[in-house]
Scaffold this active site. Structure first.
Site, PDB file in Angstrom:
ATOM      1  N   LEU A   1      -4.605  -4.954  -4.111  1.00 30.09           N
ATOM      2  CA  LEU A   1      -4.382  -4.701  -2.695  1.00 30.09           C
ATOM      3  C   LEU A   1      -5.289  -5.654  -1.914  1.00 30.09           C
ATOM      4  CD1 LEU A   1      -3.015  -2.785  -0.582  1.00 30.09           C
ATOM      5  CD2 LEU A   1      -5.233  -1.658  -0.476  1.00 30.09           C
TER       6      LEU A   1
ATOM      7  N   LYS B   1       0.851  -1.205   0.000  1.00 32.34           N
ATOM      8  CA  LYS B   1       0.000   0.000   0.000  1.00 32.34           C
ATOM      9  C   LYS B   1       0.882   1.249   0.000  1.00 32.34           C
ATOM     10  CE  LYS B   1      -4.401   1.564   2.030  1.00 32.34           C
ATOM     11  NZ  LYS B   1      -5.115   1.787   0.785  1.00 32.34           N
TER      12      LYS B   1
HETATM   13  N1  PDD Z   1      -8.442   2.444  -0.461  1.00 35.36           N
HETATM   14  N2  PDD Z   1      -7.724  -1.488  -3.579  1.00 35.36           N
HETATM   15  C1  PDD Z   1      -7.193  -0.256  -3.627  1.00 35.36           C
HETATM   16  C2  PDD Z   1      -6.408   0.139  -4.828  1.00 35.36           C
HETATM   17  C3  PDD Z   1      -7.396   0.641  -2.551  1.00 35.36           C
HETATM   18  O1  PDD Z   1      -6.846   1.858  -2.589  1.00 35.36           O
HETATM   19  C4  PDD Z   1      -8.171   0.225  -1.449  1.00 35.36           C
HETATM   20  C5  PDD Z   1      -8.373   1.103  -0.254  1.00 35.36           C
HETATM   21  C6  PDD Z   1      -8.717  -1.065  -1.451  1.00 35.36           C
HETATM   22  C7  PDD Z   1      -9.568  -1.594  -0.324  1.00 35.36           C
HETATM   23  O2  PDD Z   1      -8.810  -1.820   0.845  1.00 35.36           O
HETATM   24  P1  PDD Z   1      -9.468  -1.670   2.280  1.00 35.36           P
HETATM   25  O3  PDD Z   1     -10.666  -2.534   2.298  1.00 35.36           O
HETATM   26  O4  PDD Z   1      -8.405  -2.127   3.197  1.00 35.36           O
HETATM   27  O5  PDD Z   1      -9.832  -0.218   2.427  1.00 35.36           O
HETATM   28  C8  PDD Z   1      -8.463  -1.897  -2.531  1.00 35.36           C
HETATM   29  C9  PDD Z   1      -8.434   3.337   0.643  1.00 35.36           C
HETATM   30  C10 PDD Z   1      -9.700   3.368   1.404  1.00 35.36           C
HETATM   31  C11 PDD Z   1      -8.046   4.689   0.106  1.00 35.36           C
HETATM   32  O6  PDD Z   1      -7.061   4.725  -0.613  1.00 35.36           O
HETATM   33  O7  PDD Z   1      -8.683   5.654   0.403  1.00 35.36           O
END
Ligand code: PDD
Length: 284
Positions: free
Chosen positions: A206, A148
């Site tokens: 991710l 991330k």
């Molecule tokens: N985004 N895939 C991508 C590319 C993301 O940026 C995110 C999360 C997810 C989902 O992950 P999670 O369920 O852990 O939020 C998948 C966050 C919320 C953001 O960048 O704002």
């Protein structure tokens, strides 16, 4: 109320919160981040977010800048000081400030920034009630999007392409025609047979925390989940489609590239997964 940010050991007014111009996050995207939901003033699934932070840092050969317990205190404190009831808390850790050179600096302290913001819960609920439109875009990201990092330029361009085409979200499609994920969320479909499908959490997506919790919700509801790639054609023909992320939980996708998914309304599985989600998420 004036907002507060945490920057390298200090709680400072948001409007004057700064890192140096030679911060490696700014210059090279040499930084990782987390976004955690805040619900009724509490962090949702903080443990899993910090586990993923550990993995992201490890992949970039960066140490944890402070103990997990201390980081937890800072996250809570930023939420508290900003009086965020419902919203998100954002944490970013860069390799620090050093003379511009690609090689890791020998002596740089990581930069740690934490902010929190309220989200309009009613607005997200309204989106979930109507569903959103998505458009497909080629997935032109690097091969380790499971880490991330703040290197989100393809995601920025994808989101803007979606907006320019009158949609809210973009779905990345790989060279083989399979959907990887959305610009800032994981992508799911429900097949004609009623099976949930989402891509396996390999290096091409991710591994979402919301995704992981949705697996638990689905299991409790005795739903079948297949972790496999699905094509854009399958998504067009799906009974339901939806996205998952910490800031929006489960949001139905009712149109992809202008084609109606299912009957064009949020489907029953997406609605049920959203409704049950917080019974399975951890709050602390
Ligand atoms: N985004 N895939 C991508 C590319 C993301 O940026 C995110 C999360 C997810 C989902 O992950 P999670 O369920 O852990 O939020 C998948 C966050 C919320 C953001 O960048 O704002």
């Amino acid at each position: 109320m004036s907002r507060i940010a945490y920057v390298n050991g200090r709680y400072v007014p948001f409007h004057s919160a700064k890192v140096h111009i030679e911060d490696r996050g700014y210059q090279f995207a040499d930084a990782v981040y987390e976004v955690c939901e805040v619900r009724a003033g509490r962090l949702v699934d903080a443990r899993r977010h910090l586990d993923r932070l550990d993995r992201s840092l490890g992949a970039l050969h960066m140490p944890m800048p402070m103990s997990r317990a201390a980081l937890g205190v800072v996250l809570h404190e930023v939420v508290r000081r900003n009086r965020v009831d419902h919203g998100t808390v954002y944490l970013q850790i860069s390799r620090g400030v050093a003379r511009r050179d690609l090689a890791f600096p020998t002596a740089a302290a990581p930069s740690v920034v934490v902010t929190a913001r309220a989200l309009n819960r009613d607005r997200i609920a309204a989106l979930a009630a109507t569903g959103i439109s998505a458009v497909s875009v080629p997935d032109n990201r690097w091969g380790r999007v499971d880490i991330k990092t703040v290197g989100l330029l393809p995601n920025v361009l994808a989101r803007q392409a979606a907006i320019d085409r009158g949609a809210r979200e973009a779905w990345f499609v790989d060279h083989g025609g399979a959907v990887t994920e959305a610009a800032s969320a994981n992508a799911w479909i429900v097949t004609e047979q009623g099976r949930l499908v989402t891509r396996r959490a390999d290096h091409a997506i991710l591994g979402g925390i919301t995704r992981a919790v949705v697996f638990e919700v689905a299991k409790a509801q005795k739903l079948d989940v297949d972790e496999r790639p699905f094509t854009l054609e399958e998504a067009y023909a799906a009974r339901e489609a939806f996205i998952t992320s910490a800031s929006q939980i489960v949001v139905p996708v009712v149109r992809i590239d202008g084609r109606t998914v299912g009957d064009g309304k949020p489907g029953p599985l997406a609605v049920a997964l959203r409704r049950e989600f917080h019974r399975f998420a951890e709050e602390e």
